[in-house]
Design an enzyme around this catalytic site. Structure first.
Site, short mmCIF file in Angstrom:
data_model
loop_
_atom_site.label_atom_id
_atom_site.label_comp_id
_atom_site.label_asym_id
_atom_site.label_seq_id
_atom_site.Cartn_x
_atom_site.Cartn_y
_atom_site.Cartn_z
N THR A 24 1.89 -12.54 -8.60
CA THR A 24 0.57 -11.90 -7.71
C THR A 24 -0.95 -11.50 -8.69
O THR A 24 0.01 -10.64 -9.92
CB THR A 24 0.99 -11.19 -7.11
N GLU A 25 -2.06 -11.02 -8.43
CA GLU A 25 -2.45 -10.25 -8.77
C GLU A 25 -1.87 -9.00 -9.73
O GLU A 25 -3.09 -8.45 -10.42
CB GLU A 25 -3.97 -10.03 -7.97
N GLU A 26 -1.66 -8.00 -8.23
CA GLU A 26 -1.10 -7.08 -8.38
C GLU A 26 -0.04 -6.69 -9.34
O GLU A 26 -0.63 -5.74 -10.79
CB GLU A 26 -0.74 -6.42 -7.17
N ASP A 71 1.08 -1.05 -0.09
CA ASP A 71 -0.20 -0.18 0.20
C ASP A 71 0.43 0.98 -0.05
O ASP A 71 2.00 1.21 1.06
CB ASP A 71 -1.08 0.41 1.65
#
Lengths: 260, 522
Positions: A234-236, A156
């Site tokens: 990863t999804e990101e 984040d």
């Protein structure tokens, strides 16, 4: 970013193995959780109080402990990719958001069962997740110098400067990461936010217990598959690919220093 | 401020006669919360309710200088050599400052000096054991905002930080090598042992407390031992260098009878309520695009986290007071040890809002625990100090329960058998002298508003953690039946595939372990 229009066709039928896996749409969760507040979280009193057999019923028997930790593991993409590559290494994901950690737990369970009953895929007995606040309670889970790799993938960014203290890499938290990592262990960071990359890189560079290690050196040491997984699994990471964004990798090795 | 001679009871120094600027400074800063002397007893540091670090010369109580701190401080200490002042703040950070600030710092150089009395540039150094500085590998210049989350001020250097409210700390040395360490404790049950001044190297933790820690002490007669106290019903004894728990002394049974100040507890609801509503609306917007919705969780700045994340204020915001009965809350305030001339060793401690100072023998072995004696004062103890002769000076809150009068400072003596006497003839005159009009004017000349604004017992409410709700909420869980049903689909499939037997077993294992070994903040 425009939203894709849903086609009016019903979703395709899932086969038996797929039915074992959770569907993300039932695990909605807002992206943020405040790491500074008290959550109704379970956490161990100390690393000696953790029974790893709960997480790794087959592999933790001989007193084995996790060596890789994915901090803020999200939907578990990295762990799922790495598990078959390092079948003898126990890996743990830490995720503060309840729905997301639940999803990953269910996902791992599904894979394990699919392997056992249908003989499909990898056993995934070496990967697990715990819902935890890593910023506060990392030393409760991991003993000194017990990890060989720490992952911070697409953390984040906390864009506003008053939120910078909530960033996962900070001058104070680095002491805890250095504590759980053994000398020679590697911190992997990646982000698509340039400002965050500069922040993480400069903090780690200025921290006396870490020294930068290049991607070339990591590949030369045989860790190329880890770097690839960090980039792409990863999804990101996949989302950044789709949006044709850039990813910035920064890796560091834990070193020792002398008293004076 | 007052400094009073021990033998004569005369006021040696007072700031009542200080020059105007000093008086102004004192008034603005508010009540003095902490005062610490340096090892030579020539300098004094005071902390108040503002962000200033004030250093005084004891002789004449002359204010030498004041420096701005990054956050409100909770405590300060001098190092053994008196050259450095170490300050902990509400945010969870520990900074160090040269005792006496010198002239403005020279431009930061790549190599550092080890003299802590010289002001250091704002970054930490990397110390590599290389004989010749290598421009390629030495630190590149630090971007201005690289430390912005833990910014230092007034020439201070960040020593370390906890991601929690830092409640207390101390400086100590290990017995064998003589290396310096800083031991810090927080609200999240951590006691951390770090190198000093290189506080970023964690030597270890003393883990095992189940509640916040609020007091730490290393006895001078047993320098490898750490005694800790907090919300746990026992004091803990540790071998601090290894982190090993070596003893526990149950105290609650005795202390409970002396809890003067009681509080209405906060019930932890905190920010959860607000966030749940927001999440609810997100849910209602409809779950259209399966994958998109998940992927679109981009970093949205959270409106609910508007204030500066100051640990103390965040944690104080927890919940509303509910009309409950008042509770007795255990917060160990101070721990001290004493070796009386006859060679006996004692642990003394006080609790916030407790009306006694407690005394118990320092355990000789792991199993031995003696009785807990107490010095009953009838008024909440604010602070105490014991000297090597067994004399204990105790400061009490005279304004609590004002119908019963009491001196503000009381004296007790610990006799050889551990019993306590309330006055000792040689010092009787001293005790009486506290009633002298001049002094009593100073100590009791406060209005009820001023007294309550002192907020002397706030830690009884702010330190304990009350089981909060999940502030990220079970948005999917409590909400519409859809997500739960949807989750069940895959869970059912897993169960079926496993056959019920194994699934049960798995659940049993999971149920047992958390009870034994983990904390549950419910």
């Amino acid at each position: 970013m425009t939203k894709r229009k849903r086609s009016s066709n019903p979703p395709p039928e899932r086969d038996d193995a797929q039915k074992l896996l959770p569907q993300k749409r039932f695990y909605r969760q807002r992206a943020h959780a405040n790491p500074f507040s008290d959550h109704a979280l379970d956490y161990p009193k100390s690393p000696e109080h953790v029974d790893w057999r709960v997480h790794y019923p087959r592999l933790a028997a001989e007193g084995k402990k996790p060596e890789f930790a994915d901090i803020g593991c999200g939907f578990g993409g990295l762990l799922i990719s790495l598990a078959p590559l390092y079948p003898d290494t126990l890996m743990l994901g830490m995720e503060i958001r309840v729905q997301v950690s639940q999803y990953v737990q269910d996902r791992i369970k599904g894979y394990r069962v699919a392997h056992d009953t249908e003989g499909k895929g990898f056993h995934y007995q070496n990967v697990s997740i715990v819902r935890a606040n890593a910023m506060k309670f990392l030393p409760n889970f991991f003993a000194k110098a017990s990890l060989s790799a720490l992952f911070f993938l697409f953390p984040d960014p906390h864009f506003k400067s008053r939120k910078h203290k909530a960033r996962i890499i900070s001058p104070t938290l680095l002491a805890e990461y250095a504590y759980v990592l053994r000398p020679g262990g590697i911190v992997y960071t990646i982000t698509d936010v340039k400002d965050l990359h500069e922040w993480m890189k400069s903090h780690l560079q200025n921290f006396p217990l870490f020294e930068p290690v290049s991607e070339e050196d990591l590949r030369a040491e045989g860790k190329g598959d880890i770097v690839d997984a960090v980039r792409n699994s990863t999804e990101e990471g996949k989302k950044v690919e789709r949006n044709k964004g850039e990813k910035w990798l920064a890796c560091f090795r834990r070193i020792e220093i002398s008293r004076d | 401020s007052l400094i009073i001679g021990v033998r004569t009871g005369n006021i040696l120094h007072t700031t009542q006669n200080a020059p105007e600027p000093t008086q102004e400074s004192l008034k603005r800063s508010g009540p003095i919360r902490s005062a610490v002397l340096d090892p030579t007893k020539t300098h004094l540091v005071t902390l108040a309710d503002d962000k200033l670090l004030k250093v005084w010369k004891v002789d004449g109580l002359e204010l030498l200088h004041e420096r701005e701190l990054p956050k409100r401080p909770t405590g300060a200490l001098f190092t053994e050599d008196g050259q450095t002042i170490v300050v902990a703040d509400k945010f969870g950070d520990v900074f160090r400052f040269p005792s006496l600030p010198s002239t403005p710092a020279p431009a930061p150089a790549l190599e550092t000096s080890t003299d802590p009395s010289q002001p250091e540039p704002k970054k930490r150094r990397r110390r590599k054991p290389k004989p010749h500085p290598n421009p390629k590998t030495d630190n590149p210049p630090v971007p201005r905002d690289s430390l912005i989350s833990h910014a230092s001020t007034s020439g201070g250097t960040l020593v370390l930080g906890h991601t929690s409210l830092l409640t207390t700390f101390l400086l100590t040395k290990d017995v064998k090598e003589g290396f310096e360490y800083v031991i810090t404790a927080d609200r999240d049950e951590h006691i951390r042992v770090s190198w000093f001044p290189k506080g970023y190297v964690i030597e270890g933790f003393c883990l095992g407390c189940t509640q916040f820690i609020s007091a730490l002490h290393v006895p001078s007669f047993a320098p490898s031992v750490l005694i800790s106290g907090g919300g746990d019903k026992s004091l803990m004894l540790w071998e601090w260098l290894s982190g090993k728990l070596i003893g526990e002394i149950p105290i609650w049974e005795k202390v409970e009878d002396y809890m003067g100040v009681k509080v209405k507890p906060y019930k932890g609801k905190e920010n959860g309520n607000q966030k749940k509503t927001r999440e609810g609306t997100e849910e209602e917007e409809g779950i259209e695009d399966e994958d998109k919705k998940m992927e679109d969780m981009e970093p949205v700045e959270n409106g609910g986290e508007d204030q500066d994340v100051d640990m103390a204020s965040l944690e104080e915001k927890q919940g509303e007071e509910i009309e409950d009965d008042e509770e007795k809350v255990l917060v160990v305030q101070k721990i001290s040890t004493l070796e009386t001339p006859d060679g006996k060793r004692w642990i003394l401690f006080s609790v916030v809002g407790g009306t006694a100072v407690f005394l118990t023998p320092f355990p000789q072995s792991e199993s031995s625990t003696g009785d807990i004696e107490c010095i009953d004062l009838g008024k909440p103890v604010l602070d105490f100090v014991a000297d090597s002769q067994g004399l204990v000076w105790i400061c009490v809150d005279v304004n609590w329960n004002p119908e019963v009068t009491s001196q503000a400072v009381r004296l007790s003596k610990i006799e050889t058998d551990g019993k306590v006497s309330s006055a000792f003839t040689f010092y009787e005159r001293l005790v009486i002298d506290w009633g002298r009009p001049q002094i009593s004017e100073i100590t009791s000349g406060t209005t009820p508003e001023e007294v309550s604004s002192l907020d002397l017992y706030s830690s009884l409410k702010t330190l304990p953690k009350r089981g909060g709700g999940d502030d990220d909420g079970d948005g999917g869980g409590d909400g519409p039946a859809g997500p739960e049903k949807g989750k069940m689909k895959s869970k059912e499939a897993v169960k079926k595939a496993l056959g019920n037997g194994e699934a049960e077993e798995e659940r049993q294992v999971k149920k047992q372990k958390p009870d034994q070994s983990s904390h549950s903040k419910e």
